[in-house]
Write a protein that holds these residues in place. Sequence first.
Motif, PDB file in Angstrom:
ATOM      1  N   MET A 164       0.817  -1.213   0.000  1.00  0.00           N
ATOM      2  CA  MET A 164       0.000   0.000   0.000  1.00  0.00           C
ATOM      3  C   MET A 164       0.850   1.262   0.000  1.00  0.00           C
ATOM      4  O   MET A 164       0.477   2.268  -0.605  1.00  0.00           O
ATOM      5  CB  MET A 164      -0.941  -0.004   1.207  1.00  0.00           C
ATOM      6  N   VAL A 165       1.997   1.218   0.669  1.00  0.00           N
ATOM      7  CA  VAL A 165       2.851   2.403   0.712  1.00  0.00           C
ATOM      8  C   VAL A 165       3.856   2.423  -0.430  1.00  0.00           C
ATOM      9  O   VAL A 165       4.636   3.366  -0.564  1.00  0.00           O
ATOM     10  CB  VAL A 165       3.594   2.518   2.061  1.00  0.00           C
ATOM     11  N   GLY A 166       3.848   1.379  -1.276  1.00  0.00           N
ATOM     12  CA  GLY A 166       4.709   1.372  -2.453  1.00  0.00           C
ATOM     13  C   GLY A 166       6.045   0.696  -2.273  1.00  0.00           C
ATOM     14  O   GLY A 166       6.924   0.812  -3.131  1.00  0.00           O
ATOM     15  N   LEU A 167       6.230  -0.027  -1.161  1.00  0.00           N
ATOM     16  CA  LEU A 167       7.511  -0.679  -0.894  1.00  0.00           C
ATOM     17  C   LEU A 167       7.551  -2.096  -1.445  1.00  0.00           C
ATOM     18  O   LEU A 167       6.552  -2.824  -1.425  1.00  0.00           O
ATOM     19  CB  LEU A 167       7.783  -0.716   0.611  1.00  0.00           C
ATOM     20  N   VAL A 216      13.070   7.231  -3.479  1.00  0.00           N
ATOM     21  CA  VAL A 216      11.872   7.729  -2.805  1.00  0.00           C
ATOM     22  C   VAL A 216      10.790   8.088  -3.823  1.00  0.00           C
ATOM     23  O   VAL A 216       9.610   7.772  -3.630  1.00  0.00           O
ATOM     24  CB  VAL A 216      12.218   8.954  -1.928  1.00  0.00           C
ATOM     25  N   GLU A 217      11.188   8.736  -4.903  1.00  0.00           N
ATOM     26  CA  GLU A 217      10.213   9.109  -5.930  1.00  0.00           C
ATOM     27  C   GLU A 217       9.535   7.882  -6.530  1.00  0.00           C
ATOM     28  O   GLU A 217       8.330   7.906  -6.817  1.00  0.00           O
ATOM     29  CB  GLU A 217      10.906   9.929  -7.016  1.00  0.00           C
ATOM     30  N   GLN A 218      10.284   6.809  -6.720  1.00  0.00           N
ATOM     31  CA  GLN A 218       9.706   5.586  -7.259  1.00  0.00           C
ATOM     32  C   GLN A 218       8.729   4.954  -6.275  1.00  0.00           C
ATOM     33  O   GLN A 218       7.647   4.485  -6.656  1.00  0.00           O
ATOM     34  CB  GLN A 218      10.814   4.589  -7.608  1.00  0.00           C
ATOM     35  N   ILE A 219       9.092   4.955  -4.989  1.00  0.00           N
ATOM     36  CA  ILE A 219       8.213   4.388  -3.964  1.00  0.00           C
ATOM     37  C   ILE A 219       6.924   5.190  -3.867  1.00  0.00           C
ATOM     38  O   ILE A 219       5.823   4.627  -3.769  1.00  0.00           O
ATOM     39  CB  ILE A 219       8.931   4.346  -2.605  1.00  0.00           C
ATOM     40  N   GLY A 274       3.095   3.994  -4.438  1.00  0.00           N
ATOM     41  CA  GLY A 274       2.035   4.205  -3.454  1.00  0.00           C
ATOM     42  C   GLY A 274       0.839   4.927  -4.043  1.00  0.00           C
ATOM     43  O   GLY A 274      -0.316   4.576  -3.758  1.00  0.00           O
ATOM     44  N   ARG A 275       1.107   5.940  -4.862  1.00  0.00           N
ATOM     45  CA  ARG A 275       0.003   6.672  -5.503  1.00  0.00           C
ATOM     46  C   ARG A 275      -0.774   5.746  -6.442  1.00  0.00           C
ATOM     47  O   ARG A 275      -2.009   5.802  -6.514  1.00  0.00           O
ATOM     48  CB  ARG A 275       0.549   7.863  -6.282  1.00  0.00           C
TER      49      ARG A 275
END
Length: 697
Positions: free
Chosen positions: A72-75, A438-441, A445-446
């Motif tokens: 959900m947070v993109g990790l 960070v931008e990729q994560i 997430g988005r």
Amino acid sequence: MARGLFLSPHTKTSSHFLFQNSIFVPSTLSKLLYYPSSSSSSLRLLCSSCNQENVPIDMSVYSETFAKRMAMVGLKPHHSIVLGVSGGPDSMALCVLTAAWKTNSLGIAAQKNEFVDGLLAVIVDHGLRAESKDEAHLVHRRVTSMGIECEIACCEWSEGKPKQGHLQEAARQKRYEILQSACIRHQIGVLMTAHHADDQAELFILRLSRNSGVLGLAGMASVSQLFPTCPDLSTEASSSGLLLVRPLLEFSKEDMYKICIGANLEWVEDPTNRNALFARNRIRMILTDLASPVFRSELQALIAACRRTRLHVDKICSNLMHQAVTIMPEGYAVIDLGILSPSELKDIVLSKFIALLLQFVSQRQIPVRGSASKLLLDYIRTSPCKTAVTASGCYLCPAPGSKGTKVLVCCSAGADLTLELLNPYSTEGNNSVISNEVEQIVANGRSYSDQFPQITLGRQFLDLTSSDSILAEAKREGILGESTYKSIISLQREETDNFKSKTNIMLENKVGHKVEYTASAPNKVLHPEKVGYFMNRFIVKWNLKQTACTSFSMNNSSELKDFGEERWNFCNSCVLGDDRVARIRRMVDADWLYLAILSKREDISGVHRDELSLSMESRVTSNINLCSAYTQKSAEKALVLLKSIPVAARRALPVLVNMDGLLLSIPHVGFQHCPCLVASATFKPKVPLGGGYSSFL
């Protein structure tokens, strides 16, 4: 850091809790061995016994829930992560789940005597108790044995250790500083902490007692951005900061114990958690007494509803920021009222929008509440805009030429001056590596959150302005039952009384501190080749040309002509003086009046002090050769550029002056008083518009 009570996974546990020896532990703990520490308040306790109930713990359920939260947070498992570890059951459970998620199994790395790739645990030793060092090393051994690389970071209290009343707040601030530093040092963009559902419940009651609205009652974000104190000087783009991730917000405290037991782990308990001096501890004790399944379930349902409302408001504000706000390179903002349509927005949305914008312009992450919020709501909704207002460190006025259809927002001239010296090599290249990840994560997430339709977002609390009305509405909609509603109201009143009592004591003992601020200097010193961060928004630096300040007689006009364009490489006496020091301050009205005078003078060196008595900053002595022709042309060009910058916004621009107050440079409009000087000022705010990425999903 959790310190003092050491517990074993072989300890018998159940889902019920007792407040035993003033420490929260599972109710059926047995075979407790006491180890006295240097103070009775820091009693350490080791327990070891078997789980007599012999109830199997299904770790796969926890692992699946954890994996879902990470998605959900993109990790993804290949991302590098720093874990904030205290040694308590919460952070030890976080270690277990994260290591299992990364390796897709439990304990494989430890069995192979290897470290889990891309995982670093950081233990912060606050040094507030004599035994903290030994306990940090104990936790270090436990975490390392799990196959997780681990390091200990010690706090340095240069101004003395914090007093008891501010202990938790000061320790938290120091802890996050150290954890962020570890992330940057290891070039890791993700920091994870072990906050869980019970922590959210405590925060809910705490904020409820302060009469927070629905946005505050939403609690901690699942993921949010932290921004480093020092910006990355190696790139023009703003840093993406670090991601603070809290993947355990769906887990209860009881789950933390079960995970540790299921993974055969030992943990320690923090003795300071029993100190009723701290509000969170008081609330925690009472919540434990009320910990029926129905109460817990209904309270978490209310928090979830607040989070859905917060998510809805955040999405609207984010869209409005992109559509209705223009950020200028001089650091001010312009709001297009026609696009914003403030009269059509609900109070909660418009208030949040204004607060985010003012926090960006002022670079002060201070909430806009009460009378200030009401004043700004009325101001933005008055169309066309005809007046000016100052609030929360910002100055708002009609944008020039807009006939009141646009509002200019700039930093207030009364804001305190700050200048932080930066090391140009300390972060070079490091933050850019972190930013890419960070931008990729964030993009991941988005993408995940976009899968959820807008209908799932909460709207039932959008029109509610007080905590009491939120509780009443939650009861009316059946989110809260009668018993839970009464218990929460009782908790709210009790903690509100405690808060008011503490506030009154603080006011009675308060000593006037205003003298410290009113006596502050109106400018800051910056030496050549140094880099300064001015007002958390401008990177300022200056230098002298190596060939510019050599002594050379330029008094003969024929000699001046012979040098052509190269004549600017020499001057008889630099306006910086022998100390070669510049000061930085904000631009004042006298500066552009001074530019007007310079632009009209053919012989600047003939200007006497009485003719330039506009301000202390504009004094010039006739015995200094100011390279008059160069200064005149520079002033002329600067005035042309200055006309494009609104007067209100000019007052927030950085300028350089010498030790006598003489204006040396206005970097944003290219003015240099002397060709010797090369100065620059780049707008690079610490915190981006909107406060950075966050998710309450």
